[in-house]
Design a protein around this motif. Structure first.
Motif, PDB file in Angstrom:
ATOM      1  N   SER A 196       0.848  -1.202   0.000  1.00 32.94           N
ATOM      2  CA  SER A 196       0.000   0.000   0.000  1.00 32.94           C
ATOM      3  C   SER A 196       0.883   1.251   0.000  1.00 32.94           C
ATOM      4  CB  SER A 196      -0.914   0.002   1.226  1.00 32.94           C
ATOM      5  OG  SER A 196      -1.707  -1.157   1.275  1.00 32.94           O
ATOM      6  N   PRO A 197       1.608   1.473  -1.076  1.00 38.90           N
ATOM      7  CA  PRO A 197       2.602   2.555  -1.074  1.00 38.90           C
ATOM      8  C   PRO A 197       2.011   3.951  -0.895  1.00 38.90           C
ATOM      9  CG  PRO A 197       2.330   1.663  -3.284  1.00 38.90           C
ATOM     10  CD  PRO A 197       1.608   0.743  -2.356  1.00 38.90           C
ATOM     11  N   TYR A 198       0.840   4.196  -1.478  1.00 34.83           N
ATOM     12  CA  TYR A 198       0.276   5.549  -1.389  1.00 34.83           C
ATOM     13  C   TYR A 198      -0.183   5.880   0.031  1.00 34.83           C
ATOM     14  CZ  TYR A 198       0.543   5.517  -6.449  1.00 34.83           C
ATOM     15  OH  TYR A 198       1.011   5.449  -7.738  1.00 34.83           O
ATOM     16  N   ALA A 199      -0.481   4.867   0.806  1.00 37.24           N
ATOM     17  CA  ALA A 199      -0.898   5.085   2.201  1.00 37.24           C
ATOM     18  C   ALA A 199       0.286   5.463   3.097  1.00 37.24           C
ATOM     19  CB  ALA A 199      -1.581   3.833   2.743  1.00 37.24           C
ATOM     20  N   GLN A 200       1.502   5.282   2.593  1.00 38.66           N
ATOM     21  CA  GLN A 200       2.691   5.540   3.406  1.00 38.66           C
ATOM     22  C   GLN A 200       3.214   6.961   3.258  1.00 38.66           C
ATOM     23  OE1 GLN A 200       3.533   3.390   5.583  1.00 38.66           O
ATOM     24  NE2 GLN A 200       2.242   1.739   4.802  1.00 38.66           N
ATOM     25  N   LYS A 201       2.587   7.761   2.423  1.00 37.41           N
ATOM     26  CA  LYS A 201       3.060   9.132   2.193  1.00 37.41           C
ATOM     27  C   LYS A 201       3.235   9.865   3.519  1.00 37.41           C
ATOM     28  CE  LYS A 201       1.825  13.472  -0.109  1.00 37.41           C
ATOM     29  NZ  LYS A 201       0.865  14.160  -1.027  1.00 37.41           N
ATOM     30  N   GLY A 202       4.441  10.394   3.709  1.00 36.23           N
ATOM     31  CA  GLY A 202       4.749  11.117   4.939  1.00 36.23           C
ATOM     32  C   GLY A 202       5.171  10.237   6.096  1.00 36.23           C
ATOM     33  N   SER A 203       5.099   8.919   5.930  1.00 32.77           N
ATOM     34  CA  SER A 203       5.404   7.994   7.032  1.00 32.77           C
ATOM     35  C   SER A 203       6.445   6.950   6.652  1.00 32.77           C
ATOM     36  CB  SER A 203       4.121   7.278   7.479  1.00 32.77           C
ATOM     37  OG  SER A 203       3.124   8.195   7.862  1.00 32.77           O
ATOM     38  N   TRP A 204       7.179   7.187   5.584  1.00 36.06           N
ATOM     39  CA  TRP A 204       8.119   6.170   5.119  1.00 36.06           C
ATOM     40  C   TRP A 204       9.204   5.866   6.143  1.00 36.06           C
ATOM     41  CZ3 TRP A 204       7.159   2.939   1.393  1.00 36.06           C
ATOM     42  CH2 TRP A 204       6.263   3.302   0.390  1.00 36.06           C
ATOM     43  N   ARG A 205       9.659   6.838   6.873  1.00 39.45           N
ATOM     44  CA  ARG A 205      10.732   6.606   7.841  1.00 39.45           C
ATOM     45  C   ARG A 205      10.305   5.621   8.931  1.00 39.45           C
ATOM     46  NH1 ARG A 205      14.933  10.112   6.960  1.00 39.45           N
ATOM     47  NH2 ARG A 205      14.390  11.812   5.552  1.00 39.45           N
ATOM     48  N   GLN A 206       9.050   5.692   9.314  1.00 38.63           N
ATOM     49  CA  GLN A 206       8.555   4.804  10.358  1.00 38.63           C
ATOM     50  C   GLN A 206       8.348   3.373   9.869  1.00 38.63           C
ATOM     51  OE1 GLN A 206       6.940   7.990   9.833  1.00 38.63           O
ATOM     52  NE2 GLN A 206       8.437   8.750  11.311  1.00 38.63           N
ATOM     53  N   LEU A 207       8.311   3.197   8.551  1.00 35.98           N
ATOM     54  CA  LEU A 207       8.088   1.866   7.994  1.00 35.98           C
ATOM     55  C   LEU A 207       9.320   0.965   8.148  1.00 35.98           C
ATOM     56  CD1 LEU A 207       5.890   0.248   6.375  1.00 35.98           C
ATOM     57  CD2 LEU A 207       7.141   0.898   4.320  1.00 35.98           C
ATOM     58  N   PHE A 208      10.490   1.575   8.183  1.00 36.87           N
ATOM     59  CA  PHE A 208      11.734   0.812   8.296  1.00 36.87           C
ATOM     60  C   PHE A 208      12.051   0.510   9.769  1.00 36.87           C
ATOM     61  CE2 PHE A 208      12.067   2.942   4.217  1.00 36.87           C
ATOM     62  CZ  PHE A 208      12.652   1.978   3.400  1.00 36.87           C
TER      63      PHE A 208
ATOM     64  N   VAL B  22      19.175  -7.929   3.364  1.00 39.00           N
ATOM     65  CA  VAL B  22      19.142  -6.588   3.943  1.00 39.00           C
ATOM     66  C   VAL B  22      17.709  -6.233   4.348  1.00 39.00           C
ATOM     67  CG1 VAL B  22      21.187  -5.706   2.789  1.00 39.00           C
ATOM     68  CG2 VAL B  22      18.998  -5.648   1.589  1.00 39.00           C
ATOM     69  N   VAL B  23      17.603  -5.409   5.380  1.00 41.60           N
ATOM     70  CA  VAL B  23      16.275  -5.018   5.877  1.00 41.60           C
ATOM     71  C   VAL B  23      15.971  -3.546   5.596  1.00 41.60           C
ATOM     72  CG1 VAL B  23      16.284  -6.760   7.681  1.00 41.60           C
ATOM     73  CG2 VAL B  23      17.215  -4.479   8.170  1.00 41.60           C
ATOM     74  N   ASN B  24      16.915  -2.840   4.997  1.00 41.77           N
ATOM     75  CA  ASN B  24      16.755  -1.404   4.760  1.00 41.77           C
ATOM     76  C   ASN B  24      16.376  -1.087   3.315  1.00 41.77           C
ATOM     77  OD1 ASN B  24      19.387  -2.353   4.180  1.00 41.77           O
ATOM     78  ND2 ASN B  24      20.249  -0.295   4.268  1.00 41.77           N
ATOM     79  N   VAL B  25      15.553  -1.956   2.723  1.00 37.21           N
ATOM     80  CA  VAL B  25      15.058  -1.743   1.353  1.00 37.21           C
ATOM     81  C   VAL B  25      13.556  -1.989   1.305  1.00 37.21           C
ATOM     82  CG1 VAL B  25      15.123  -2.513  -1.051  1.00 37.21           C
ATOM     83  CG2 VAL B  25      17.223  -2.455   0.272  1.00 37.21           C
ATOM     84  N   ARG B  26      12.846  -1.106   0.612  1.00 36.74           N
ATOM     85  CA  ARG B  26      11.455  -1.336   0.247  1.00 36.74           C
ATOM     86  C   ARG B  26      11.323  -1.067  -1.247  1.00 36.74           C
ATOM     87  NH1 ARG B  26      11.640  -3.098   4.489  1.00 36.74           N
ATOM     88  NH2 ARG B  26      10.180  -3.001   6.244  1.00 36.74           N
ATOM     89  N   LEU B  27      10.614  -1.947  -1.925  1.00 37.69           N
ATOM     90  CA  LEU B  27      10.377  -1.794  -3.358  1.00 37.69           C
ATOM     91  C   LEU B  27       8.921  -1.401  -3.585  1.00 37.69           C
ATOM     92  CD1 LEU B  27      12.241  -4.980  -4.651  1.00 37.69           C
ATOM     93  CD2 LEU B  27      13.152  -2.657  -4.436  1.00 37.69           C
ATOM     94  N   LEU B  28       8.692  -0.604  -4.610  1.00 37.74           N
ATOM     95  CA  LEU B  28       7.346  -0.167  -4.959  1.00 37.74           C
ATOM     96  C   LEU B  28       7.059  -0.553  -6.401  1.00 37.74           C
ATOM     97  CD1 LEU B  28       7.411   3.483  -3.528  1.00 37.74           C
ATOM     98  CD2 LEU B  28       7.151   1.318  -2.302  1.00 37.74           C
ATOM     99  N   ASN B  29       6.011  -1.314  -6.606  1.00 37.20           N
ATOM    100  CA  ASN B  29       5.605  -1.726  -7.949  1.00 37.20           C
ATOM    101  C   ASN B  29       4.552  -0.747  -8.471  1.00 37.20           C
ATOM    102  OD1 ASN B  29       3.757  -4.470  -9.412  1.00 37.20           O
ATOM    103  ND2 ASN B  29       5.420  -3.293 -10.310  1.00 37.20           N
ATOM    104  N   VAL B  30       5.017   0.476  -8.774  1.00 39.52           N
ATOM    105  CA  VAL B  30       4.126   1.545  -9.223  1.00 39.52           C
ATOM    106  C   VAL B  30       4.812   2.326 -10.343  1.00 39.52           C
ATOM    107  CG1 VAL B  30       2.984   1.802  -6.985  1.00 39.52           C
ATOM    108  CG2 VAL B  30       5.021   3.174  -7.498  1.00 39.52           C
ATOM    109  N   ASN B  31       4.036   3.195 -10.981  1.00 43.33           N
ATOM    110  CA  ASN B  31       4.576   4.122 -11.973  1.00 43.33           C
ATOM    111  C   ASN B  31       5.097   5.355 -11.240  1.00 43.33           C
ATOM    112  OD1 ASN B  31       4.816   6.102 -14.159  1.00 43.33           O
ATOM    113  ND2 ASN B  31       3.682   4.600 -15.373  1.00 43.33           N
ATOM    114  N   ALA B  32       6.222   5.886 -11.688  1.00 48.60           N
ATOM    115  CA  ALA B  32       6.853   7.019 -10.998  1.00 48.60           C
ATOM    116  C   ALA B  32       6.361   8.369 -11.509  1.00 48.60           C
ATOM    117  CB  ALA B  32       8.364   6.932 -11.150  1.00 48.60           C
TER     118      ALA B  32
END
Length: 215
Positions: free
Chosen positions: A23-35, A87-97
């Protein structure tokens, strides 16, 4: 180059939702907390098979990495590379940029990598180039003040276009390298394309630029 369809890609992506954010769009503004750790975030647009981002994450555990790859049959390769590096410090997004401002809040990203982006050589396709001014405007918005863009390519015309585009946008060019591998930069991590083109003897161009904080 034609990409072979992988019918199993959807299931494989879903099985690795700890790597590919569902749910990448739901993470806007909260990416740092995801890791696991709140650290600077570096974004790669066009991750491909993932060699670059996986190795960068291994080499820089003090940085969190996000990679965008829209093609499902390609991002599965990136998932495998991330698993191989463990590694645990990677997130991939399957979306258009195309709409980065819908994915990231203002000032949320510390650095952007553009590695061997599609040069879209035809003049009528200039708007699709990832260094066209409409993309630069988005980068400026999601990057922190003084945040950096690092571009690598083997395409001289695209490189020249990008330098002009950066300058016209008001960005400061911090580095312009016309033959990266002559520098023997120990910090350089090669992508799959970079290895391929280098073996053919093609020069690799690199530039680094940032938008002044005063803009």
């Amino acid at each position: 180059m034609r990409i072979r369809n992988k019918p199993w890609a959807d299931d494989f992506i879903k099985e690795h939702d700890h790597i590919v954010e569902p749910s990448p769009y739901a993470q806007k503004g909260s990416w740092r907390q995801l890791f696991q750790k709140e650290q600077p975030i570096h974004l790669e647009i066009g991750t491909g098979k993932g060699q670059f981002i996986a190795k960068m994450a291994r080499n820089h555990p003090d940085i969190n990495f996000i990679g965008i790859e829209r093609v499902k049959s390609v991002i599965v390769g990136a998932i495998k590379k991330v698993k191989e590096e463990d590694v645990v410090n990677v997130r991939l997004l399957n979306v258009n940029a195309e709409n980065l401002c819908e994915l990231f809040a203002d000032d949320e990203i510390d650095r952007i990598y553009l590695n061997f982006s599609d040069p879209w050589p035809k003049k009528r396709h200039a708007k699709r180039r990832l260094t066209y001014h409409t993309f630069l405007k988005q980068y400026q918005q999601i990057l922190k003040p003084e945040g950096e863009i690092v571009l690598k390519t083997d395409n001289q015309q695209f490189f020249e276009f990008s330098l002009v585009s950066f300058s016209q946008f008001g960005m400061v060019l911090d580095e312009v390298t016309l033959d990266l591998h002559q520098l023997k930069d120990p910090e350089n991590v090669m992508t799959e394309y970079e290895e391929k083109f280098s073996e053919k003897g093609n020069p690799i161009y690199r530039c680094k630029a940032h938008v002044p904080a005063s803009r």
